[in-house]
Design a protein around this motif. Sequence first.
Motif, mmCIF file in Angstrom:
data_model
loop_
_atom_site.group_PDB
_atom_site.id
_atom_site.type_symbol
_atom_site.label_atom_id
_atom_site.label_comp_id
_atom_site.label_asym_id
_atom_site.label_seq_id
_atom_site.Cartn_x
_atom_site.Cartn_y
_atom_site.Cartn_z
ATOM 1 N N HIS A 1 0.863 -1.230 0.010
ATOM 2 C CA HIS A 1 0.249 -0.199 0.000
ATOM 3 C C HIS A 1 0.727 1.268 -0.164
ATOM 4 C CE1 HIS A 1 0.737 1.226 4.397
ATOM 5 N NE2 HIS A 1 0.910 -0.385 4.537
ATOM 6 N N SER A 2 0.304 2.483 -0.106
ATOM 7 C CA SER A 2 1.077 3.811 -0.772
ATOM 8 C C SER A 2 0.982 4.387 0.721
ATOM 9 C CB SER A 2 0.437 4.110 -2.045
ATOM 10 O OG SER A 2 -0.549 5.057 -1.731
ATOM 11 N N ARG A 3 1.563 5.484 0.421
ATOM 12 C CA ARG A 3 1.453 6.137 2.170
ATOM 13 C C ARG A 3 0.086 7.274 2.102
ATOM 14 N NH1 ARG A 3 6.342 9.947 2.532
ATOM 15 N NH2 ARG A 3 5.349 11.748 3.585
ATOM 16 N N LEU A 4 -0.172 7.225 2.538
ATOM 17 C CA LEU A 4 -1.932 8.179 2.877
ATOM 18 C C LEU A 4 -1.883 9.282 2.153
ATOM 19 C CD1 LEU A 4 -1.703 7.992 6.736
ATOM 20 C CD2 LEU A 4 -2.819 6.791 4.962
ATOM 21 N N ASP A 5 -0.854 9.765 1.749
ATOM 22 C CA ASP A 5 -0.658 11.597 0.582
ATOM 23 C C ASP A 5 -0.282 10.985 -0.519
ATOM 24 O OD1 ASP A 5 2.233 11.133 1.548
ATOM 25 O OD2 ASP A 5 2.143 13.015 2.133
ATOM 26 N N SER A 6 -0.077 10.108 -0.893
ATOM 27 C CA SER A 6 0.172 9.442 -2.547
ATOM 28 C C SER A 6 0.049 8.488 -2.849
ATOM 29 C CB SER A 6 1.608 9.797 -2.679
ATOM 30 O OG SER A 6 2.242 8.620 -1.610
ATOM 31 N N SER A 7 -0.437 8.572 -4.215
ATOM 32 C CA SER A 7 -0.682 7.434 -5.180
ATOM 33 C C SER A 7 0.380 5.996 -4.743
ATOM 34 C CB SER A 7 -1.491 7.212 -5.880
ATOM 35 O OG SER A 7 -0.589 7.971 -6.843
ATOM 36 N N LEU A 8 -0.557 4.350 -4.720
ATOM 37 C CA LEU A 8 0.728 3.373 -5.815
ATOM 38 C C LEU A 8 0.510 3.272 -7.084
ATOM 39 C CD1 LEU A 8 2.558 1.380 -4.673
ATOM 40 C CD2 LEU A 8 -0.199 0.304 -4.620
ATOM 41 N N LEU A 9 1.913 3.496 -7.507
ATOM 42 C CA LEU A 9 2.295 3.237 -9.513
ATOM 43 C C LEU A 9 3.191 2.109 -9.489
ATOM 44 C CD1 LEU A 9 1.927 4.466 -12.474
ATOM 45 C CD2 LEU A 9 3.803 5.762 -11.629
ATOM 46 N N LEU A 10 2.636 1.147 -10.074
ATOM 47 C CA LEU A 10 3.403 0.493 -10.751
ATOM 48 C C LEU A 10 3.308 -0.134 -12.080
ATOM 49 C CD1 LEU A 10 1.268 -2.648 -9.076
ATOM 50 C CD2 LEU A 10 3.465 -1.439 -7.894
ATOM 51 N N GLN A 11 4.274 0.007 -12.627
ATOM 52 C CA GLN A 11 4.663 1.091 -14.119
ATOM 53 C C GLN A 11 6.052 -0.271 -14.903
ATOM 54 O OE1 GLN A 11 5.588 5.118 -14.625
ATOM 55 N NE2 GLN A 11 6.861 4.911 -16.769
ATOM 56 N N SER A 12 6.160 -0.602 -16.311
ATOM 57 C CA SER A 12 6.513 -1.211 -16.773
ATOM 58 C C SER A 12 6.990 -1.256 -17.715
ATOM 59 C CB SER A 12 6.157 -2.845 -15.904
ATOM 60 O OG SER A 12 6.627 -4.078 -17.117
#
Length: 291
Positions: free
Chosen positions: A96-107
């Motif tokens: 999970h990401s931080r509370l103030d940012s989004s989670l990005l999975l990139q390839s």
Amino acid sequence: MVREQYTTTTEGTQIKRPDEQHVYKIGIYGWRKRCLYLFVLLLLIILVVNLALTIWILKVMWFSPTGMGHLHVTEDGLRLEGESEFLFPLYAKEIHSRLDSSLLLQSTQNVTVNARNSEGEVTGRLKVGPKMVDVQSQQFQINSKDGKPLFTVDEKEVVIGTDKLRVTGPEGALFEHSVETPLVQADPFQELRLESPTRCLSMNAPRGVHIKAHAGKIEALSQMDIKFHSSDGTIALDAETVYLPKLVQGTGGPSGNLQSLYEVCVCPDGKLYLSEAGVGTTCQENSHVCL
């Protein structure tokens, strides 16, 4: 090292000099000594280089008592800050990401998320590719923030749990088989069209079908026949004017009125036709239309 031996004598005594003994050198001399010094110097250089490389690696990798670089060890697990690149599979129970940012999975190719059982077999897979999103699972479900299922797909059915399904495409929605829904409604000031270009269109309901147009008209177009069938009830046409422009008109006798009146007659097969009204019914006289 040469050891010299001295012998003391006194006057009047004759002491026989001992025979000459072998003398041995103790230590390392010559090229062996130079090789030893060179080997010790080489070990010292290697030790200094290793120590410098170790210090450089510690500095570059940002080793600290709490972790390494952007990777910190906490009580809840590992916390990774910034962008990171994984060259091999990553196994984790929760990401999970931080509370103030989004989670990005990139390839550059695709992103694949697998779920495995205790035996290592893949039970679910989510693959995001450059052209398609592929989900392999027994059931696919999307929930709202409060846990309400919005979209559910399995091998038997597709369930949409929202209050309203909106189709914004210019061609509408295409259904190859039957559709079951309590309400079909168009957007405000837009027309609603139910069309079957090559087959028939059937609407069935156990308690009736209601077709309403509050601010417009209703049109039913067909290449062949339009049938309204009621097994137990009646079909009511409740309007100020019922207009049948192409209704067949029977041949009536001479009438003295400038504006003739007509009555609607019904053939045994259900066909309607018009007959000029008289004192009594004239449907029988003009029944040749039914033949």
